[in-house]
Write a protein that holds these residues in place. Structure first.
Motif, PDB file in Angstrom:
ATOM      1  N   PRO A  16      43.167  48.876  34.673  1.00  0.00           N
ATOM      2  CA  PRO A  16      42.743  47.509  34.995  1.00  0.00           C
ATOM      3  C   PRO A  16      41.242  47.458  35.289  1.00  0.00           C
ATOM      4  CG  PRO A  16      44.547  48.243  36.431  1.00  0.00           C
ATOM      5  CD  PRO A  16      44.147  49.402  35.615  1.00  0.00           C
ATOM      6  N   LEU A  17      40.572  46.478  34.740  1.00  0.00           N
ATOM      7  CA  LEU A  17      39.124  46.343  34.976  1.00  0.00           C
ATOM      8  C   LEU A  17      38.843  45.651  36.315  1.00  0.00           C
ATOM      9  CD1 LEU A  17      38.068  45.256  31.367  1.00  0.00           C
ATOM     10  CD2 LEU A  17      37.842  47.508  32.414  1.00  0.00           C
ATOM     11  N   ILE A  18      39.801  44.881  36.805  1.00  0.00           N
ATOM     12  CA  ILE A  18      39.662  44.296  38.144  1.00  0.00           C
ATOM     13  C   ILE A  18      40.873  44.724  38.946  1.00  0.00           C
ATOM     14  CG2 ILE A  18      39.171  42.197  39.460  1.00  0.00           C
ATOM     15  CD1 ILE A  18      38.845  40.710  36.906  1.00  0.00           C
ATOM     16  N   ASN A  19      40.653  45.103  40.177  1.00  0.00           N
ATOM     17  CA  ASN A  19      41.753  45.597  40.993  1.00  0.00           C
ATOM     18  C   ASN A  19      42.485  44.483  41.711  1.00  0.00           C
ATOM     19  OD1 ASN A  19      41.589  48.401  40.481  1.00  0.00           O
ATOM     20  ND2 ASN A  19      39.703  48.446  41.707  1.00  0.00           N
ATOM     21  N   ASN A  20      43.713  44.805  42.056  1.00  0.00           N
ATOM     22  CA  ASN A  20      44.498  43.952  42.941  1.00  0.00           C
ATOM     23  C   ASN A  20      44.057  44.173  44.379  1.00  0.00           C
ATOM     24  OD1 ASN A  20      46.188  42.816  41.109  1.00  0.00           O
ATOM     25  ND2 ASN A  20      48.044  43.801  41.854  1.00  0.00           N
ATOM     26  N   VAL A  21      44.390  43.225  45.234  1.00  0.00           N
ATOM     27  CA  VAL A  21      44.294  43.449  46.668  1.00  0.00           C
ATOM     28  C   VAL A  21      45.528  44.281  47.050  1.00  0.00           C
ATOM     29  CG1 VAL A  21      44.392  42.318  48.920  1.00  0.00           C
ATOM     30  CG2 VAL A  21      43.122  41.264  47.032  1.00  0.00           C
ATOM     31  N   GLU A  22      45.326  45.232  47.956  1.00  0.00           N
ATOM     32  CA  GLU A  22      46.450  46.057  48.401  1.00  0.00           C
ATOM     33  C   GLU A  22      47.595  45.149  48.874  1.00  0.00           C
ATOM     34  OE1 GLU A  22      47.282  49.733  51.492  1.00  0.00           O
ATOM     35  OE2 GLU A  22      45.564  48.425  51.799  1.00  0.00           O
ATOM     36  N   THR A  23      48.812  45.428  48.413  1.00  0.00           N
ATOM     37  CA  THR A  23      49.931  44.515  48.683  1.00  0.00           C
ATOM     38  C   THR A  23      51.162  45.272  49.160  1.00  0.00           C
ATOM     39  OG1 THR A  23      49.116  43.017  46.987  1.00  0.00           O
ATOM     40  CG2 THR A  23      51.403  42.746  47.644  1.00  0.00           C
ATOM     41  N   PHE A  24      51.762  44.783  50.215  1.00  0.00           N
ATOM     42  CA  PHE A  24      52.992  45.385  50.727  1.00  0.00           C
ATOM     43  C   PHE A  24      54.167  44.500  50.353  1.00  0.00           C
ATOM     44  CE2 PHE A  24      49.447  46.323  53.546  1.00  0.00           C
ATOM     45  CZ  PHE A  24      49.415  47.710  53.451  1.00  0.00           C
TER      46      PHE A  24
ATOM     47  N   PRO B 147      48.942  46.001  37.883  1.00  0.00           N
ATOM     48  CA  PRO B 147      48.204  47.167  37.380  1.00  0.00           C
ATOM     49  C   PRO B 147      49.086  48.054  36.493  1.00  0.00           C
ATOM     50  CG  PRO B 147      47.746  46.826  39.711  1.00  0.00           C
ATOM     51  CD  PRO B 147      48.834  45.864  39.346  1.00  0.00           C
ATOM     52  N   LYS B 148      50.348  48.223  36.877  1.00  0.00           N
ATOM     53  CA  LYS B 148      51.261  49.032  36.054  1.00  0.00           C
ATOM     54  C   LYS B 148      51.580  48.326  34.745  1.00  0.00           C
ATOM     55  CE  LYS B 148      53.580  51.382  39.864  1.00  0.00           C
ATOM     56  NZ  LYS B 148      54.756  51.302  40.748  1.00  0.00           N
ATOM     57  N   ILE B 149      51.684  47.001  34.817  1.00  0.00           N
ATOM     58  CA  ILE B 149      51.978  46.208  33.611  1.00  0.00           C
ATOM     59  C   ILE B 149      50.841  46.355  32.588  1.00  0.00           C
ATOM     60  CG2 ILE B 149      52.202  43.820  32.780  1.00  0.00           C
ATOM     61  CD1 ILE B 149      53.805  43.225  35.375  1.00  0.00           C
ATOM     62  N   ILE B 150      49.613  46.310  33.095  1.00  0.00           N
ATOM     63  CA  ILE B 150      48.451  46.471  32.204  1.00  0.00           C
ATOM     64  C   ILE B 150      48.487  47.845  31.532  1.00  0.00           C
ATOM     65  CG2 ILE B 150      45.926  46.694  32.144  1.00  0.00           C
ATOM     66  CD1 ILE B 150      45.799  44.569  34.363  1.00  0.00           C
ATOM     67  N   LYS B 151      48.721  48.850  32.342  1.00  0.00           N
ATOM     68  CA  LYS B 151      48.773  50.232  31.839  1.00  0.00           C
ATOM     69  C   LYS B 151      49.872  50.354  30.787  1.00  0.00           C
ATOM     70  CE  LYS B 151      47.717  54.721  32.678  1.00  0.00           C
ATOM     71  NZ  LYS B 151      46.810  55.085  31.625  1.00  0.00           N
ATOM     72  N   TYR B 152      51.039  49.761  31.070  1.00  0.00           N
ATOM     73  CA  TYR B 152      52.216  49.904  30.214  1.00  0.00           C
ATOM     74  C   TYR B 152      51.994  49.286  28.831  1.00  0.00           C
ATOM     75  CZ  TYR B 152      57.134  49.537  28.719  1.00  0.00           C
ATOM     76  OH  TYR B 152      58.310  49.617  28.032  1.00  0.00           O
TER      77      TYR B 152
ATOM     78  N   VAL C 276      59.094  48.098  36.058  1.00  0.00           N
ATOM     79  CA  VAL C 276      59.341  46.997  36.997  1.00  0.00           C
ATOM     80  C   VAL C 276      60.853  46.978  37.249  1.00  0.00           C
ATOM     81  CG1 VAL C 276      59.306  44.482  37.274  1.00  0.00           C
ATOM     82  CG2 VAL C 276      57.379  45.633  36.162  1.00  0.00           C
ATOM     83  N   PRO C 277      61.270  46.939  38.522  1.00  0.00           N
ATOM     84  CA  PRO C 277      62.711  46.969  38.804  1.00  0.00           C
ATOM     85  C   PRO C 277      63.431  45.740  38.258  1.00  0.00           C
ATOM     86  CG  PRO C 277      61.397  47.157  40.827  1.00  0.00           C
ATOM     87  CD  PRO C 277      60.444  46.906  39.722  1.00  0.00           C
TER      88      PRO C 277
ATOM     89  N   GLN D 204      41.826  40.789  29.949  1.00  0.00           N
ATOM     90  CA  GLN D 204      42.738  41.936  29.849  1.00  0.00           C
ATOM     91  C   GLN D 204      44.034  41.625  30.612  1.00  0.00           C
ATOM     92  OE1 GLN D 204      42.040  45.085  32.684  1.00  0.00           O
ATOM     93  NE2 GLN D 204      42.277  46.659  31.094  1.00  0.00           N
ATOM     94  N   ARG D 205      43.861  41.088  31.790  1.00  0.00           N
ATOM     95  CA  ARG D 205      44.993  40.814  32.660  1.00  0.00           C
ATOM     96  C   ARG D 205      45.939  39.776  32.034  1.00  0.00           C
ATOM     97  NH1 ARG D 205      45.421  41.896  38.357  1.00  0.00           N
ATOM     98  NH2 ARG D 205      46.907  40.428  39.240  1.00  0.00           N
ATOM     99  N   LEU D 206      45.363  38.708  31.506  1.00  0.00           N
ATOM    100  CA  LEU D 206      46.214  37.658  30.941  1.00  0.00           C
ATOM    101  C   LEU D 206      46.948  38.160  29.693  1.00  0.00           C
ATOM    102  CD1 LEU D 206      47.305  34.800  31.064  1.00  0.00           C
ATOM    103  CD2 LEU D 206      45.321  34.034  29.755  1.00  0.00           C
TER     104      LEU D 206
END
Lengths: 310, 484
Positions: free
Chosen positions: B345-353, B334-339, B121-122, B97-99
């Motif tokens: 997303p079936l697999i989550n990202n690690v929280e990212t700052f 995650p937003k890209i997948i949704k868009y 995405v900005p 899904q992600r790819l």
């Protein structure tokens, strides 16, 4: 279609592999020969260096021309580009960069052989374990050749291996004969009688040709017959004639790409050997001519298939 | 002495093989029992056997050092890591899904840029991206796919869930080691393959071949596929040779290829010049074509971009695919997948700052001792700060770096990476941290490897798994626990 670069590496891998085996054979035969020679005979280990055209380099590295230094130089020295270990490393490096066209097991066997050689090299240098060590090397080389023979498609990769292997063999046959002739030329008249059979017998053994010679020639070991056998026999796989036939055969399978190829069919310059008189300096000159011709064959192979100007 | 799993202490981390009560997890049952029955002498023997096998197979990687490049034997731990088939299938679906979404994203960036217009995405992120290639705008590679081969790094946190740590869309490496690790394990622990249901992994080279073949511009039965390597001194040369051999493709260097006046790519063969259809390139974008990118590159092929733009040759991965392989873009996946897919997303990202965001940057700077800070565009574990393992001086240096170029840095909480029993000394099993890199292929179809390459930090407590930084690896078993 096979890449030129890959073809070149395969060709060199085969040449170096053959060189590894030949070097091991040579040392092993010397090992035996020197036990049997009368003390007065003035040939020594240093001849091994001469056969492999290493005189200059040897003198840069060592002062004393004794057994230990010569064997070390010939088998183990990594500053000597034609030492056995150097050749083995080059087999590996060439195969490493051409692995994709060789059987996968070939890569493993080469690694095994190299590990065996580097781990046990000291045995080759010391006299006690030398025989077993050299046998291990020769068997390793034959194992690799056997694997190729049994599993490789008869495609261009195979033909380039045959070119490399046979050219190296032909070259070695001329060097062995030259070594024999040189020993006899530099020995005292008085010693020669018993010496001849010993020297020519060992030349045959170096080429693994002793039994085939006996069966084919059906005569005692003598200089002229040995020379004729190793130069011109039609069936023995290490005779110069046989190797040249194989080279021509392998080349005939390879593509021409619309180029005018230089012929690899090499006519041996005529030199007739009927008695011991014919094994003197003129014979050595003849062998030298042959070696030059073999270098031309190499140049033709490179020009035909390895070099491109787009 | 044999292994007593009760003595094995993974602490607060999720252990892949052993649960907190010291019992083997379901997919590891047979393995744990088998290992438990081996005495320490036998264990040491197997380990020796693995080392010898690696040398014989010539499995190596190159490390760059000040003294030059060293060819090292591949570091391998004989204890496999196990995952259940059900869990893997879920994960694999998430990776595909992600790819898929990432490829739609890249294709969009080089065409309409809808996602930027819609402000998901900005825009300035792309304009500032080191890996956005203006040369690629308007190009339409086959199937609309840019990243054909992706290596995604997964980690398991203390909750036992998989998270995506990063996507490698440029020239991901490691798949040959995944395959070789299995070959080694089969030789070292052959008994296990008889009575455990370990799923095979060896179809990867065939799937890679199919993926590449489907990109061929010529509709011929046997397209000419080549693997383009920078050469013997590259750290992944072993892999390049391995994959070429496994696929029956030619392994070429830049100097073997030439672009003709007809803008087609040819290789120099013993029969003259011969047309090339697909190039699996293992050279970075900037070295591909000295006519377009780095003028001094001797690794690449002059005119290659011309040929690619005209559709005369396929490049995998396509130039410019790296734009989505950026640790800042990562935060938006995650937003890209949704868009693009309208899916969660079936697999989550690690929280990212994101350090470029003022508020997030303030948080990062205040918590450098707890976070992992990464540059946006490095790979191989270079240029990272692992907060809890760093000195005050390191932290001060990173604070400066971040303030100087905030767009170039992201930070993530220090994860409680999962562990697995790993052989230390000759017969002692201790928990070591690990990650997982599966490989995903996309062209006409998508495919995900069964498992992936498990990398393990061999030093106690260390979280750095990169082989260039002293990490090791393990065979990864996807075990079908439902088949009897």
């Amino acid at each position: 279609m096979m890449l030129s670069r890959v073809a070149e590496r395969i060709y060199w891998a085969a040449r170096y592999l053959e060189r590894v085996e030949n070097t091991a054979r040579l040392v092993s035969v010397y090992d035996n020969l020197l036990f049997d020679l009368p003390r007065s005979v003035n040939i020594g280990w240093f001849n091994l260096v001469v056969i492999n055209s290493g005189t200059e380099l040897f003198h840069e590295r060592y002062r004393i021309q004794d057994e230990r230094n010569v064997v070390k130089f010939t088998l183990a020295d990594d500053t000597n580009p034609s030492s056995m270990l150097s050749s083995l490393l080059l087999v590996r490096e060439n195969i490493r960069t051409a692995r994709d066209v060789l059987p996968a097991e070939a890569w493993e066997l080469v690694n095994e052989l190299r590990l065996f050689a580097t781990h046990n090299i000291q045995q080759g240098i010391n006299r006690s374990g030398r025989h077993a060590f050299l046998n291990g090397i020769i068997e390793g080389c034959q194992g690799i050749n056997g694997l190729m023979e049994g599993t490789m498609s008869r495609d261009p990769a195979w033909d380039f291996m045959r070119l490399g292997c046979n050219l190296e063999r032909a070259d070695m046959a001329t060097r062995l004969l030259d070594a024999g002739a040189a020993v006899l030329l530099t020995s005292d008249e008085d010693d020669i009688a018993g010496l001849e059979q010993l020297v020519w017998g060992n030349v045959l053994r170096s080429a693994g040709a002793y039994m085939p010679y006996r069966r084919t020639m059906r005569t005692a070991v003598n200089g002229p017959d040995v020379a004729n056998f190793l130069l011109s026999d039609e069936h023995f796989p290490r005779s110069v004639h046989f190797c040249l036939e194989r080279i021509a055969a392998a080349a005939s399978h390879l593509p021409k790409a619309g180029k005018q190829h230089r012929s690899l069919k090499l006519e041996l310059p005529p030199y007739s050997i009927e008695n011991d008189e014919h094994l003197g300096q003129a014979f050595r000159d003849h062998l030298n001519d042959l070696q030059l011709r073999l270098m031309e064959v190499h140049a033709s192979i490179a020009e035909n298939w390895f070099l491109h100007d787009n | 002495m044999s292994i007593d799993w009760k003595q094995y202490e993974p602490g607060n981390f999720f252990d892949e093989l052993i649960d907190p009560k010291g019992r083997p997890r379901t997919p590891a049952c047979k393995l744990a029992k088998y290992l438990g029955d081996l005495d320490s002498e036998e264990l040491a023997k197997r380990r020796k056997m693995a080392e010898a096998t690696i040398q014989e197979m010539g499995v190596s990687f190159t490390v760059y050092t000040e003294e030059g490049n060293i060819d090292r034997a591949w570091p391998f731990d004989i204890i496999p890591r196990t995952i259940s088939r059900q869990q893997w299938e879920k994960t694999a679906a998430g990776l595909k899904q992600r790819l898929k979404a990432l490829n739609m994203f890249i294709d969009d960036l080089y065409h309409e840029q809808r996602i930027l217009d819609d402000k998901i995405v900005p825009r300035y992120l792309i304009e500032n991206s080191k890996n956005f290639r203006p040369e690629c705008v308007g190009i339409s590679p086959p199937h609309g796919v840019w990243a054909h081969i992706c290596g995604t790094d997964l980690v398991r946190d203390s909750d036992g869930e998989f998270y995506v740590l990063e996507d490698n869309l440029r020239v991901p490496s490691g798949v040959s080691y995944m395959l070789e690790n299995r070959a080694i394990t089969k030789r070292v622990l052959p008994e296990l393959f008889e009575n455990d249901n370990i799923m095979p992994i060896d179809d990867y080279p065939a799937r890679l071949f199919d993926t590449l073949a489907s990109l061929s511009p010529r509709r011929v039965k046997q397209p000419e596929i080549v693997v383009l390597t920078p050469g013997i001194f590259n750290s992944a040369y072993f892999e390049h040779a391995f994959l070429a051999q496994q696929m029956g493709a030619e392994l070429v260097e830049g100097s073997d290829l030439v672009v003709g006046d007809d803008d087609r790519v040819y290789m120099r063969t013993i029969g003259g010049l011969s047309r090339v259809d697909v190039i699996y390139r293992r050279i970075d974008d900037l070295f591909l074509d000295p006519e377009v990118f780095n003028k001094d590159s001797v690794l690449g092929v002059p005119g290659l971009m011309r040929a690619w733009k005209k559709g005369n040759v396929a490049l995998a991965n396509a130039p410019g695919a790296g734009v989505a392989d950026d640790k800042v873009i990562y935060a938006y996946v995650p937003k890209i997948i949704k868009y693009y897919l309208d899916e969660e997303p079936l697999i989550n990202n690690v929280e990212t700052f994101l350090c470029e965001d003022e508020k997030q940057r303030e948080y990062v700077l205040a918590n450098l001792d707890k976070l992992v800070v990464k540059p946006a565009n490095e790979s191989g574990g270079y240029g990272m700060l692992v907060g809890p393992h760093s000195t005050k001086k390191d932290q001060a240096r990173f604070a400066e770096l971040i303030q100087a170029n905030p767009r170039n840095y992201i930070a993530q909480p220090t994860l409680a990476l999962s562990t697995a029993p790993t052989l230390v000394d000759s017969d002692n099993l201790e928990p070591r941290h690990l990650d997982l890199r599966p490989f995903i292929l996309q062209a006409r179809d998508t495919y995900c490897t069964t498992g992936g390459l498990t990398r393990v930090a061999m030093k106690k407590g260390s979280l750095v798994v990169n082989s260039s930084q002293g990490g090791g690896s393990k065979d990864t078993w996807i075990v079908d626990t439902e088949v009897k």
